[in-house]
Scaffold this motif. Sequence first.
Motif, PDB file in Angstrom:
ATOM      1  N   VAL A 189       0.804  -1.408  -0.028  1.00 54.49           N
ATOM      2  CA  VAL A 189      -0.168   0.027  -0.214  1.00 54.49           C
ATOM      3  C   VAL A 189       1.079   1.240  -0.137  1.00 54.49           C
ATOM      4  O   VAL A 189       2.418   1.023   0.531  1.00 54.49           O
ATOM      5  N   VAL A 190       0.275   2.279  -0.564  1.00 55.62           N
ATOM      6  CA  VAL A 190       0.923   3.568  -0.221  1.00 55.62           C
ATOM      7  C   VAL A 190       0.137   4.633  -0.010  1.00 55.62           C
ATOM      8  O   VAL A 190      -0.921   4.546  -0.055  1.00 55.62           O
ATOM      9  N   PHE A 191       0.666   5.590   1.109  1.00 51.91           N
ATOM     10  CA  PHE A 191       0.476   6.294   2.085  1.00 51.91           C
ATOM     11  C   PHE A 191       1.185   7.528   1.609  1.00 51.91           C
ATOM     12  O   PHE A 191       2.815   7.614   2.043  1.00 51.91           O
ATOM     13  N   GLN A 192       0.914   8.782   1.218  1.00 49.65           N
ATOM     14  CA  GLN A 192       1.789   9.854   1.042  1.00 49.65           C
ATOM     15  C   GLN A 192       3.541   9.459  -0.041  1.00 49.65           C
ATOM     16  O   GLN A 192       4.390  10.344   0.972  1.00 49.65           O
ATOM     17  N   LYS A 193       2.852   8.972  -0.869  1.00 51.64           N
ATOM     18  CA  LYS A 193       4.424   8.195  -1.736  1.00 51.64           C
ATOM     19  C   LYS A 193       5.051   7.259  -1.165  1.00 51.64           C
ATOM     20  O   LYS A 193       5.737   7.166  -1.440  1.00 51.64           O
ATOM     21  N   LYS A 194       4.926   6.950  -0.160  1.00 53.41           N
ATOM     22  CA  LYS A 194       5.621   6.116   0.739  1.00 53.41           C
ATOM     23  C   LYS A 194       5.040   4.721   1.227  1.00 53.41           C
ATOM     24  O   LYS A 194       4.327   4.947   1.431  1.00 53.41           O
ATOM     25  N   PRO A 195       5.838   3.478   0.247  1.00 55.42           N
ATOM     26  CA  PRO A 195       5.290   2.498   0.278  1.00 55.42           C
ATOM     27  C   PRO A 195       5.494   1.741   1.567  1.00 55.42           C
ATOM     28  O   PRO A 195       6.743   1.503   2.376  1.00 55.42           O
TER      29      PRO A 195
END
Length: 601
Positions: free
Chosen positions: A40-46
Amino acid sequence: MANFLAGIFILLCLVNRYLSAEIPSVTTALGTITGATKRVVFQKKPYDVDRYLGIPYAKPPTGELRFKRPEPYGPFPGAYSATNFGLSCPQHLFLPVMAEEQTSEDCLFLNIYVPRQEPDQPSGHAIMFFIHGGGFTMGSGKIYDGGVLSSVGNVIVVTINYRLGLLGFLDIDNVKSSGNFGLFDQRLALQWVNENIGAFGGDKDRVTIFGESAGSISVSLQMMFPQNEGLFRSGISESGALTLPGLFLENNIEAAKYFAENMSCSVEDMDEVFSCLQSATPESIIKVVADAVASGGMAASVKVGSSPTIDGEFIKTNPADLYRKAVTGESEEINFFRTRKLMNGVNGKEGAMFLMMLGSDNLDELEITREQMNTQQIPGATAVVYGQRTVPEVVKQLLIAEYTDWENPDDPKKLREQVVRLFGDIYFNVPAIEMSRIHSNASNVDSYLYNFVPVLDKRLLPTPNWVNMSNHGDELGPVFGYNFDFEALLNISDYTPPEWELEMSERMMAYWTNFAKTGDPNKPVSDAVSSVVWPKYDITSQSYIKFDRKDSFGQYLFARETDFWKNTLSAVFDATEVPTTITSLYGSKDEQTCEKDGTCG
């Protein structure tokens, strides 16, 4: 040769690591459960999160087990593959995200999301156990993907299915069907987590239950059930409180008869009604709901509504009386409630959800006339709050005065805003403040209150442009890190929320998961929350946090509205004991006389 063997050994280790990353597995007392890893990715962080989906926690509630409390599923006959969601419980499919979904009575499954990170404490990850909303008639755990919340917050997230509608709450006031099966489903899922979450790296002593709408009410009910001691230590209620008027009945016999009658069964004897419903297919039961809604809209759904009832065990007395009981005497339920930590809150314009029921095809152009306000909306509000009691005319006049913009008393656009305010206060705002006051009115209590107000770029429910704050359910996107199927839910693809929403989401996930870890939304301190300290709520300061583009703090959230409904109106209602005739410029033109016994002619 030695170098060759060493190379083979390293290769095998790498392969083993790769396979273990792709096929996570845990060994529980019930057997081995295998899942799958998803990125998953949130704020471009995987992030990588292990998902264990569709784990049965109860035997299928079919046949003789229909209309009975759930029984534990027991051990698995072999290794259980938990890579797909289980089917959702039977329901009339209101939501677009559910429109293509199959349902089944064999639906009592839970889903577990485990972050691929070291836990914050040696005892294991804190657990967040989510109970979905949907008016106790629709929804499922699969809609709420816990992968981002789990990964960003470094907690284990659990979502569940529980029985809905008639199949979950049939109460004909006897031992054949005593109701509240859906609540006992939730409790059995909590027991399953208590007994097995350690195998997933979880700390069973740090369980927080949280839910939205009917799920929020479920959280409160579980927090009021003393037999739940040891199953969780805290709860988060989002937009739903126990003192919501008109929700809890002694039984739902009339609804049971309506179902039986519409399936061509006899309704002369309740044993016959029960036999009819016991043998009916789930499809035929749901068809009755669908036909009722199709013929009469949302208003007709009241006839087929089945929600928690006052069964004398899980719910001993009407929760609407909790506020009075908390003031006047001791209660085992309230005492247990106060031993749990609480985060409670509502959105800015919760009442906007009821605009869908006004029958307008264009909510942006909706207008409410003075006559509609006086003869439809105000009487509708009194019917919700006071039920069958005769409402004195003076109470109606006070309501008209309270929910009028006196700078523009007859402006149809101002009146529509007052309708939103009226039903927001009745169903959400006043009950929420009551719950926080009940909880916080004791020593050594950890109680927190929030108000979520921003206008999001994409709303969860149909909402007109003139509603200038968040509608019911809008906080779910930020709380779950916007990890939704937006194409299925809102018919939009390739959607990314604006940056300010993602930043707000990061702050909210930090508060929510901090609360699960420590019981304090402010700790551990992180970059997301370090500049803002969320104060505790108490009945003196009544402090709360307001979530918006920039968070802020306030005091006395809906304090005036709560005093108006719980004190002013109640006092006037009780004092109206003599015949009186009342007229008002903005009231009904018909004069009404009320006798001493409260009847009006």
